[in-house]
Scaffold this motif. Sequence first.
Motif, PDB file in Angstrom:
ATOM      1  N   SER A 213     -20.537 -25.808 -11.061  1.00 50.36           N
ATOM      2  CA  SER A 213     -20.911 -27.165 -10.656  1.00 50.36           C
ATOM      3  C   SER A 213     -19.761 -28.132 -10.907  1.00 50.36           C
ATOM      4  CB  SER A 213     -22.139 -27.639 -11.439  1.00 50.36           C
ATOM      5  OG  SER A 213     -23.267 -26.863 -11.187  1.00 50.36           O
ATOM      6  N   LEU A 214     -19.197 -28.081 -12.098  1.00 45.03           N
ATOM      7  CA  LEU A 214     -18.101 -28.992 -12.434  1.00 45.03           C
ATOM      8  C   LEU A 214     -16.873 -28.740 -11.562  1.00 45.03           C
ATOM      9  CD1 LEU A 214     -18.140 -29.309 -16.335  1.00 45.03           C
ATOM     10  CD2 LEU A 214     -18.578 -31.098 -14.648  1.00 45.03           C
ATOM     11  N   GLU A 215     -16.576 -27.475 -11.276  1.00 40.04           N
ATOM     12  CA  GLU A 215     -15.428 -27.172 -10.410  1.00 40.04           C
ATOM     13  C   GLU A 215     -15.676 -27.686  -9.000  1.00 40.04           C
ATOM     14  OE1 GLU A 215     -11.657 -25.660  -9.213  1.00 40.04           O
ATOM     15  OE2 GLU A 215     -12.557 -26.445 -11.057  1.00 40.04           O
ATOM     16  N   SER A 216     -16.905 -27.569  -8.525  1.00 43.68           N
ATOM     17  CA  SER A 216     -17.241 -28.115  -7.213  1.00 43.68           C
ATOM     18  C   SER A 216     -17.047 -29.624  -7.184  1.00 43.68           C
ATOM     19  CB  SER A 216     -18.692 -27.768  -6.853  1.00 43.68           C
ATOM     20  OG  SER A 216     -19.072 -28.393  -5.648  1.00 43.68           O
ATOM     21  N   ILE A 217     -17.502 -30.316  -8.224  1.00 42.36           N
ATOM     22  CA  ILE A 217     -17.328 -31.772  -8.307  1.00 42.36           C
ATOM     23  C   ILE A 217     -15.844 -32.125  -8.266  1.00 42.36           C
ATOM     24  CG2 ILE A 217     -17.599 -33.781  -9.818  1.00 42.36           C
ATOM     25  CD1 ILE A 217     -20.248 -32.406 -10.795  1.00 42.36           C
ATOM     26  N   ARG A 218     -15.038 -31.374  -9.014  1.00 45.42           N
ATOM     27  CA  ARG A 218     -13.591 -31.641  -9.049  1.00 45.42           C
ATOM     28  C   ARG A 218     -12.964 -31.475  -7.670  1.00 45.42           C
ATOM     29  NH1 ARG A 218      -8.924 -29.404  -8.877  1.00 45.42           N
ATOM     30  NH2 ARG A 218      -9.782 -27.315  -8.535  1.00 45.42           N
ATOM     31  N   ILE A 219     -13.294 -30.382  -6.985  1.00 47.72           N
ATOM     32  CA  ILE A 219     -12.720 -30.109  -5.670  1.00 47.72           C
ATOM     33  C   ILE A 219     -13.130 -31.175  -4.662  1.00 47.72           C
ATOM     34  CG2 ILE A 219     -12.792 -28.522  -3.691  1.00 47.72           C
ATOM     35  CD1 ILE A 219     -13.036 -26.219  -5.716  1.00 47.72           C
ATOM     36  N   ILE A 220     -14.410 -31.480  -4.616  1.00 47.39           N
ATOM     37  CA  ILE A 220     -14.907 -32.417  -3.609  1.00 47.39           C
ATOM     38  C   ILE A 220     -14.358 -33.821  -3.847  1.00 47.39           C
ATOM     39  CG2 ILE A 220     -16.974 -33.543  -2.691  1.00 47.39           C
ATOM     40  CD1 ILE A 220     -18.445 -30.854  -3.319  1.00 47.39           C
ATOM     41  N   ALA A 221     -14.365 -34.274  -5.102  1.00 44.95           N
ATOM     42  CA  ALA A 221     -13.864 -35.621  -5.405  1.00 44.95           C
ATOM     43  C   ALA A 221     -12.396 -35.767  -5.033  1.00 44.95           C
ATOM     44  CB  ALA A 221     -14.068 -35.935  -6.884  1.00 44.95           C
ATOM     45  N   SER A 222     -11.621 -34.700  -5.191  1.00 50.56           N
ATOM     46  CA  SER A 222     -10.183 -34.782  -4.909  1.00 50.56           C
ATOM     47  C   SER A 222      -9.844 -34.525  -3.442  1.00 50.56           C
ATOM     48  CB  SER A 222      -9.410 -33.791  -5.793  1.00 50.56           C
ATOM     49  OG  SER A 222      -9.797 -32.453  -5.511  1.00 50.56           O
ATOM     50  N   CYS A 223     -10.665 -33.758  -2.731  1.00 49.45           N
ATOM     51  CA  CYS A 223     -10.302 -33.344  -1.370  1.00 49.45           C
ATOM     52  C   CYS A 223     -11.063 -34.058  -0.258  1.00 49.45           C
ATOM     53  CB  CYS A 223     -10.507 -31.828  -1.207  1.00 49.45           C
ATOM     54  SG  CYS A 223      -9.436 -30.830  -2.258  1.00 49.45           S
ATOM     55  N   LEU A 224     -12.237 -34.614  -0.563  1.00 52.00           N
ATOM     56  CA  LEU A 224     -13.023 -35.244   0.498  1.00 52.00           C
ATOM     57  C   LEU A 224     -12.302 -36.424   1.158  1.00 52.00           C
ATOM     58  CD1 LEU A 224     -15.564 -35.477   2.192  1.00 52.00           C
ATOM     59  CD2 LEU A 224     -16.634 -36.766   0.335  1.00 52.00           C
ATOM     60  N   PRO A 225     -11.678 -37.325   0.401  1.00 53.20           N
ATOM     61  CA  PRO A 225     -10.999 -38.436   1.084  1.00 53.20           C
ATOM     62  C   PRO A 225      -9.960 -37.966   2.100  1.00 53.20           C
ATOM     63  CG  PRO A 225     -11.246 -38.946  -1.237  1.00 53.20           C
ATOM     64  CD  PRO A 225     -11.659 -37.501  -1.072  1.00 53.20           C
ATOM     65  N   GLU A 226      -9.208 -36.938   1.766  1.00 51.98           N
ATOM     66  CA  GLU A 226      -8.200 -36.426   2.698  1.00 51.98           C
ATOM     67  C   GLU A 226      -8.859 -35.781   3.911  1.00 51.98           C
ATOM     68  OE1 GLU A 226      -4.735 -35.702   4.592  1.00 51.98           O
ATOM     69  OE2 GLU A 226      -5.055 -36.945   2.808  1.00 51.98           O
ATOM     70  N   ALA A 227      -9.947 -35.056   3.695  1.00 55.06           N
ATOM     71  CA  ALA A 227     -10.649 -34.435   4.819  1.00 55.06           C
ATOM     72  C   ALA A 227     -11.210 -35.494   5.767  1.00 55.06           C
ATOM     73  CB  ALA A 227     -11.772 -33.540   4.306  1.00 55.06           C
ATOM     74  N   VAL A 228     -11.663 -36.625   5.215  1.00 53.02           N
ATOM     75  CA  VAL A 228     -12.163 -37.722   6.046  1.00 53.02           C
ATOM     76  C   VAL A 228     -11.026 -38.408   6.783  1.00 53.02           C
ATOM     77  CG1 VAL A 228     -13.275 -40.007   5.982  1.00 53.02           C
ATOM     78  CG2 VAL A 228     -14.213 -38.122   4.634  1.00 53.02           C
ATOM     79  N   ASP A 229      -9.926 -38.668   6.077  1.00 52.60           N
ATOM     80  CA  ASP A 229      -8.794 -39.385   6.675  1.00 52.60           C
ATOM     81  C   ASP A 229      -8.067 -38.553   7.715  1.00 52.60           C
ATOM     82  OD1 ASP A 229      -9.375 -41.498   5.023  1.00 52.60           O
ATOM     83  OD2 ASP A 229      -7.757 -41.099   3.592  1.00 52.60           O
ATOM     84  N   ASN A 230      -7.940 -37.273   7.450  1.00 56.76           N
ATOM     85  CA  ASN A 230      -7.189 -36.379   8.340  1.00 56.76           C
ATOM     86  C   ASN A 230      -7.992 -35.114   8.582  1.00 56.76           C
ATOM     87  OD1 ASN A 230      -5.348 -34.902   9.793  1.00 56.76           O
ATOM     88  ND2 ASN A 230      -3.891 -34.628   8.113  1.00 56.76           N
ATOM     89  N   GLY A 231      -8.846 -35.163   9.577  1.00 56.05           N
ATOM     90  CA  GLY A 231      -9.733 -34.037   9.852  1.00 56.05           C
ATOM     91  C   GLY A 231      -9.037 -32.774  10.284  1.00 56.05           C
ATOM     92  N   GLN A 232      -7.759 -32.886  10.659  1.00 59.11           N
ATOM     93  CA  GLN A 232      -7.004 -31.707  11.093  1.00 59.11           C
ATOM     94  C   GLN A 232      -6.258 -31.036   9.941  1.00 59.11           C
ATOM     95  OE1 GLN A 232      -7.172 -30.438  14.290  1.00 59.11           O
ATOM     96  NE2 GLN A 232      -8.750 -32.005  14.500  1.00 59.11           N
ATOM     97  N   ASP A 233      -6.439 -31.535   8.744  1.00 54.36           N
ATOM     98  CA  ASP A 233      -5.786 -30.950   7.567  1.00 54.36           C
ATOM     99  C   ASP A 233      -6.541 -29.674   7.175  1.00 54.36           C
ATOM    100  OD1 ASP A 233      -5.007 -30.267   4.913  1.00 54.36           O
ATOM    101  OD2 ASP A 233      -4.388 -32.331   4.525  1.00 54.36           O
ATOM    102  N   VAL A 234      -5.967 -28.528   7.523  1.00 51.88           N
ATOM    103  CA  VAL A 234      -6.646 -27.245   7.288  1.00 51.88           C
ATOM    104  C   VAL A 234      -6.866 -27.011   5.805  1.00 51.88           C
ATOM    105  CG1 VAL A 234      -6.492 -24.739   7.562  1.00 51.88           C
ATOM    106  CG2 VAL A 234      -5.744 -26.236   9.404  1.00 51.88           C
ATOM    107  N   ASN A 235      -5.891 -27.396   4.965  1.00 55.47           N
ATOM    108  CA  ASN A 235      -6.038 -27.166   3.530  1.00 55.47           C
ATOM    109  C   ASN A 235      -7.202 -27.978   2.967  1.00 55.47           C
ATOM    110  OD1 ASN A 235      -4.996 -26.147   0.853  1.00 55.47           O
ATOM    111  ND2 ASN A 235      -4.816 -28.354   0.512  1.00 55.47           N
ATOM    112  N   ALA A 236      -7.303 -29.253   3.369  1.00 50.82           N
ATOM    113  CA  ALA A 236      -8.410 -30.088   2.889  1.00 50.82           C
ATOM    114  C   ALA A 236      -9.745 -29.527   3.356  1.00 50.82           C
ATOM    115  CB  ALA A 236      -8.233 -31.529   3.374  1.00 50.82           C
ATOM    116  N   ARG A 237      -9.789 -29.080   4.612  1.00 54.31           N
ATOM    117  CA  ARG A 237     -11.016 -28.496   5.146  1.00 54.31           C
ATOM    118  C   ARG A 237     -11.390 -27.213   4.390  1.00 54.31           C
ATOM    119  NH1 ARG A 237     -14.006 -32.123   8.010  1.00 54.31           N
ATOM    120  NH2 ARG A 237     -12.892 -32.943   9.813  1.00 54.31           N
TER     121      ARG A 237
END
Length: 380
Positions: A213-237
């Motif tokens: 759960s905590l690892e999921s929170i860490r990943i999502i909090a750090s990667c979601l803004p980039e996935a929203v800003d740049n939907g073509q970012d394969v790493n963020a996705r």
Amino acid sequence: MNVFKLAFPRINLSGVGAIEALIERIYDSHGNEPGMLVCDPAMVQLGFSGKLMNSALNLSLFSHVKPNPDSNTVNQAMDQFHTIGAKYVIGFGGGSSIDTSKAVRILSANEGPIAQYNGVEKVKRIGVPLYAINTTAGTAAEVTSNAVITDTKTHVKHVIISDKIIPDVSVNDPSVMLGIPKAVTAATGIDALTHAVESYVSAGAHTLTDYISLESIRIIASCLPEAVDNGQDVNAREMMAFGQFIAGLSFNSAGLGMVHAMAHPGGAQKDLPHGVCNAILLPVVSEFNRPYRVEKFAKIAKAMGIDTSMMTEEEASLAAIEALKALNKRVGIPEGFSQLGISEDDMMAWVDDALADPCAGGNPVPVSRDQVISLYKKVL
């Protein structure tokens, strides 16, 4: 210690090319046997379904799934399933498509209507093989034992929870997530975060789920803004796909809480997007639950990137609530249900359904009817 059950699919295929690997695996198992591909119209319009329909698999396409899938859609899918004599089902899309395919699996081996399976472990027999391809980093439907189907007669969301509907093989291929619009990326991303937060603080939380759960929170909090800003970012996705997947593993075993219980009526009665409902509710319900899980909310703050080294545990737990609010604002989540056209009268019609929802029992503290009313007013 009580027996704790950790449940998940037999196999998960992740990464670019995972869909092709699934096609090969299905063909090895089923050859030319008829199967049914369940998706929504967008998967056809965007051309994503073609990869499967034009493969060596003998598939019939059912593409009538809509958001917040209902019992009528399930019945239509079952008619097609029986007509073609399908031997397996592929759910291809977000939670709506995969939940519909789970309902098909149930009714392939159990009598209808689907509404009778509302609740925990009411499914008696395992149905046909089920393969789930996730296209949104949010619901984790491809990994869970949950399916949510709206009853078209009562307008109540039935939450079906059974180990017998966990997909046999789940797929997370970021190549089909690149075209998701920003608003959908944000809503499904916070939906995944809700899964992680609720399961971490739930009454059913366990050492085996706390870490993921905590690892999921860490990943999502750090990667979601980039996935929203740049939907073509394969790493963020790809990272968002990982984050939502392990959140699914956690809540599949630890359960959820009042965020989901209070979100479901909005989808059933007003056809509101599930992820948006969860996102609006998450900070407010978390603020209500925080005094009962101060230590855990302090750890949530740290997982979300807050420097808590100079804070007391109480201060850190409060910082977690502010971090949830800030992330919502950062990715463009509506501030309240009124922005979705919902009135206070609408919400008062949701109260009893929220209290009766199977997810309510997972909340870290029981919630009274008056408290639910108060929480709904705060998110208006």
